[in-house]
Design an enzyme around this catalytic site. Structure first.
Site, PDB file in Angstrom:
ATOM      1  N   ASP A  83      51.934  52.485   1.786  1.00 10.99           N
ATOM      2  CA  ASP A  83      51.500  52.365   3.170  1.00 10.99           C
ATOM      3  C   ASP A  83      50.556  51.159   3.210  1.00 10.99           C
ATOM      4  O   ASP A  83      50.060  50.691   2.171  1.00 10.99           O
ATOM      5  CB  ASP A  83      50.821  53.648   3.666  1.00 10.99           C
ATOM      6  CG  ASP A  83      50.796  53.697   5.200  1.00 10.99           C
ATOM      7  OD1 ASP A  83      51.032  52.658   5.852  1.00 10.99           O
ATOM      8  OD2 ASP A  83      50.519  54.779   5.750  1.00 10.99           O
TER       9      ASP A  83
HETATM   10  C1  BGC Z   1      50.880  53.493   9.026  1.00  9.44           C
HETATM   11  C2  BGC Z   1      52.358  53.440   8.698  1.00  9.44           C
HETATM   12  C3  BGC Z   1      52.961  52.192   9.298  1.00  9.44           C
HETATM   13  C4  BGC Z   1      52.211  50.978   8.793  1.00  9.44           C
HETATM   14  C5  BGC Z   1      52.756  49.668   9.325  1.00  9.44           C
HETATM   15  C6  BGC Z   1      50.157  52.200   8.703  1.00  9.44           C
HETATM   16  O1  BGC Z   1      48.894  52.184   9.273  1.00  9.44           O
HETATM   17  O2  BGC Z   1      50.280  54.578   8.359  1.00  9.44           O
HETATM   18  O3  BGC Z   1      53.013  54.587   9.166  1.00  9.44           O
HETATM   19  O4  BGC Z   1      54.326  52.128   9.014  1.00  9.44           O
HETATM   20  O5  BGC Z   1      50.863  51.085   9.187  1.00  9.44           O
HETATM   21  O6  BGC Z   1      52.466  49.507  10.654  1.00  9.44           O
END
Ligand code: BGC
Length: 745
Positions: free
Chosen positions: A244
């Site tokens: 993530d």
């Molecule tokens: C989130 C993810 C997301 C990523 C990209 C993160 O803050 O937890 O679910 O895909 O950002 O935007």
């Protein structure tokens, strides 16, 4: 040449520096942009033009593609369809519908020049306060896993990749980047890993995103047990694992654990990997292994195929998919004296801010930049109803005033709660009741990434909301008129204290950009509601075991900054103990004889059904239960049959019942019948024995129940096991600290 051969050929020609680049994303700007090619996409990988390697673009998110709708010096727009939130999709109990939504989303991914979609998300709705529950399907892993698999299959049918996230035990937003989830092994296997296992085995997604949190002391993105032993060796996952965004604290440990790609990628990540290669804590072989997997993904990507994307997906066709999905996800929770579908109603008094300004979906990375959202009043107006104009103007003026008082958003992730409800006097309510045929009251809730919901004024209604229901109901009932409540919410709220006051309750969740139309389809009866809850509505917040533990206990008061999102710190180091063990959602309420407001699986229809000729037979793979559903009413409708298993109480902890199958009929005309076949494998009878690290079905009677909801069984039979059955090899022990299950039956 096979993908491996192509990768091997390329690896032989790349420098270590180039390899390090390719296992890291290209970074993310402060505006949230992570791609040079597609504005507003969350991330991308490096291109190495001299080797024919293109930039691969990754974009959110669960309810539709999240990109910037407008671009500098460009008159075109790049809106995406806001589909219903995952919770609403799950409420359809229709995996084919989930697949169709996936196809439409995947098509937008491809036509906007994106390669990998950062969805679906299938964490468990552990507690109503979870800020991202709206992005997730259910409190139950079977429905979550099957819905996610269908979405992946739909998305990937378009030739782009899907990512199942966030692996794993990512149920809390507060301090999410420095939170340690303490979860027992049985709960991990039966609840938190289960949905991912189903999704991996039934859809083999291109990617898995590891989560922010630690599991029993180790960041999931740095856990070899999770990312290699379980995900790949046990389940056969063949795609890539990505982190993530900015997760974990050791890029080299992530690489070694089998987390192939680091997102969004920073220079610091690259230096850490270079240093680890130099001092031997990471081997070149590990780097090559990860890169081989990333290259396999790049080779499959539309970018690599040179796909000539249009930037013009068919948004009007997809709006129809969104409308149909939204309508099928609507759950009719209450319908006294056939208040619905509306009959003889022309003039409507519409209360509640969100009647005028429907919330299509939650905030944060799961948000979508859609071209429009059809509100309830707009859809009512377009369907020939007359909305009380004075009331509409009052609400609109109030909204302008209240919105002007709201703080300005300092960062993309800052959550601005919806404006408070407006008070309506008893006198005004009586005036309206005299003139109008019916009252509709919409209650709205929103939430999003980085923060969890509150108990007061969020799970619980505010005083003004309670008063609104009371005042409007008293006035309209005194005038012999009905009151319908519409819940435009992302997860559960308290309903027990007020549900008796109104005639009908309609739950469209946050139904995406077409939600207004979908609700009116249900109100008028042009769509017969067939949604069922995939999450329990408790009587009170305090009932839930995690009421005491959510969102975790702070173990160090120091606030840890986030170097990339300076408006939002990472939080304070915290621990959350999953004291409920396997007793999550209905598994808790049903095992501990708790009252609920609306049970898991519940949903009404305008039709009525007979369910007959149920039989249990043995098959090669296990068992099959068949049942014939007949529509006994005068209107067409769809029915959902749910299969629960009650395992015998023995040495292992077992919930009173667990959902192990479900099926939905087609639209049955009056008098029409359909036979549904629900299969059950021997493995589905088993519980996880954390001492032996194995799936075991203890000897005894397994009651197989068919039901309309977790509390409305209509048939049951028994499978007898005369001896204990071992249904797996000895599996990878999870990183554990001490057992945390405080709840035991
Ligand atoms: C989130 C993810 C997301 C990523 C990209 C993160 O803050 O937890 O679910 O895909 O950002 O935007």
């Amino acid at each position: 040449m096979s993908s491996e051969e192509r990768a091997a050929d390329l690896l032989a020609r790349l420098t270590t520096e180039q390899k390090i680049k390719l296992v890291n994303g290209t970074g993310m700007s402060m505006s949230g942009n992570g791609s040079q090619k597609v504005a507003g996409a969350a991330g991308s990988t490096y291109s190495l033009a001299e080797f024919g390697i293109p930039e691969v673009v990754l974009s959110d998110g669960p309810a539709g593609v999240r990109i910037k709708p407008t671009r500098e010096n460009d008159d075109n727009t790049y809106y995406a369809t806001a589909f219903p939130i995952a919770t609403a999709i799950a409420s359809s109990w229709n995996t084919e519908l989930a697949e169709q939504v996936g196809e439409a989303m995947g098509n937008e991914v491809k036509e906007y020049g994106i390669d990998v979609f950062l969805a679906p998300a299938l964490n468990i709705q552990l507690n109503p306060r979870g800020g991202r529950n709206f992005e997730y399907y259910s409190e139950d892993p079977l429905i979550g896993g099957l819905m996610a698999a269908s979405v992946v299959n739909g998305v990937e049918s378009q030739g782009v990749g899907a990512t199942i996230k966030h692996f794993v035990a990512n149920q809390v937003e507060t301090s999410r980047m420095v939170l340690n989830a303490e979860v027992g092994e049985q709960a991990m296997r039966e609840i938190y890993l289960k949905g991912f296992e189903i999704a991996v085995k039934q859809s083999q997604p291109w990617a898995v995103m590891s989560s922010y949190n630690k599991l029993n002391g180790t960041y999931t993105s740095q856990s070899k047990a999770l990312l290699t032993d379980i995900l790949r060796d046990e389940w056969g996952f063949e795609g890539i694992v990505m982190t993530d965004w900015f997760a974990g604290d050791d890029s080299a440990a992530q690489m070694a654990a089998g987390n192939d790609l680091i997102m969004p990628g920073t220079p610091a990540n690259q230096s850490q990997i270079a240093a680890a290669l130099e001092n031997g804590t990471l081997t070149e072989a590990e780097l090559d292994r990860n890169l081989t997997r990333i290259l396999a993904m790049i080779f499959k990507s539309p970018a690599m195929q040179g796909y000539d994307y249009s930037d013009q997906p068919d948004l009007s066709a997809h709006a129809q998919v969104a409308r149909q999905a939204a309508a099928e996800g609507v759950v009719l929770l209450k319908n006294n004296a056939s208040a619905l579908p509306l009959k003889g109603v022309k003039r409507i008094a519409t209360f509640g801010n969100t009647s005028y300004d429907f919330i299509a979906g939650g905030t944060g990375s799961g948000d979508v930049n859609e071209a429009y959202t059809v509100s309830l009043v707009q859809a009512l107006g377009e369907n020939g109803f007359e909305i009380n104009q004075q009331l509409q103007q009052t609400y609109e003026a109030y909204a302008v005033e209240e919105k002007a008082k709201q703080p300005e958003k300092k960062s993309f992730f800052q959550f601005i709660p919806p404006i408070a409800e407006m008070a309506v006097s008893a006198e005004y309510a009586r005036e309206l009741a005299a003139e109008e045929d019916i009252a509709l009251i919409t209650l709205g809730r929103n939430s999003g990434e980085f923060q969890d919901r509150h108990i007061e004024g969020d799970f619980n209604l505010t005083g003004t909301e309670q008063a609104l229901i009371e005042t409007v109901s008293t006035a309209f009932h005194a005038a012999g008129k009905k009151v319908v409540v519409i819940l435009n919410i992302g997860n559960t709220i308290e309903t027990a204290s007020w549900k008796d006051k109104v005639d009908a309750i309609v739950l469209p969740w946050q139904g995406g950009q077409e939600a207004g139309n979908a609700v009116v389809d249900v109100l008028t009866g042009s769509v017969n509601p067939s949604g069922h809850l995939a999450v329990t509505f408790p009587v009170s917040y305090a009932q839930i075991p995690s009421a005491e533990t959510f969102p975790g206990k702070v173990v160090d008061p120091e606030v840890i900054p986030n170097p990339y999102l300076n408006a939002l710190p990472n939080g304070q180091k915290s621990v959350i103990e999953y004291i409920e063990g396997i007793y999550v959602g209905y598994r808790f309420f049903d095992s501990f004889s708790q009252d609920v407001s609306f049970p898991f699986g519940f949903g009404l229809s305008y039709a009525s059904f007979d369910r007959t000729d149920a039989t249990l037979t043995t098959t090669e793979e296990g068992y099959q239960v068949s049942v014939t559903v007949t529509n006994t009413s005068k209107v067409a409708g769809k029915d959902v049959v749910q299969l629960y298993v009650s395992a015998p109480q023995g040495k292992l902890q077992k919930a009173a019942q667990t959902l192990q199958g479900f099926a939905k009929t087609k639209l049955l005309a009056p008098g029409e019948s359909q036979t549904l076949n629900l299969s059950l494998t021997a493995e589905q009878l088993a519980s996880f024995d954390e001492r032996r690290h194995q799936w075991i079905a203890e000897a005894g009677d397994y009651q197989i129940t068919l039901a309309k909801s977790s509390r409305e069984p209509f048939w049951s039979d028994v499978i007898k096991l005369t001896s204990e059955q071992t249904l797996s090899a000895q599996l990878t022990p999870l990183p554990t600290s001490q057992p945390v299950n405080a709840l035991q039956r």
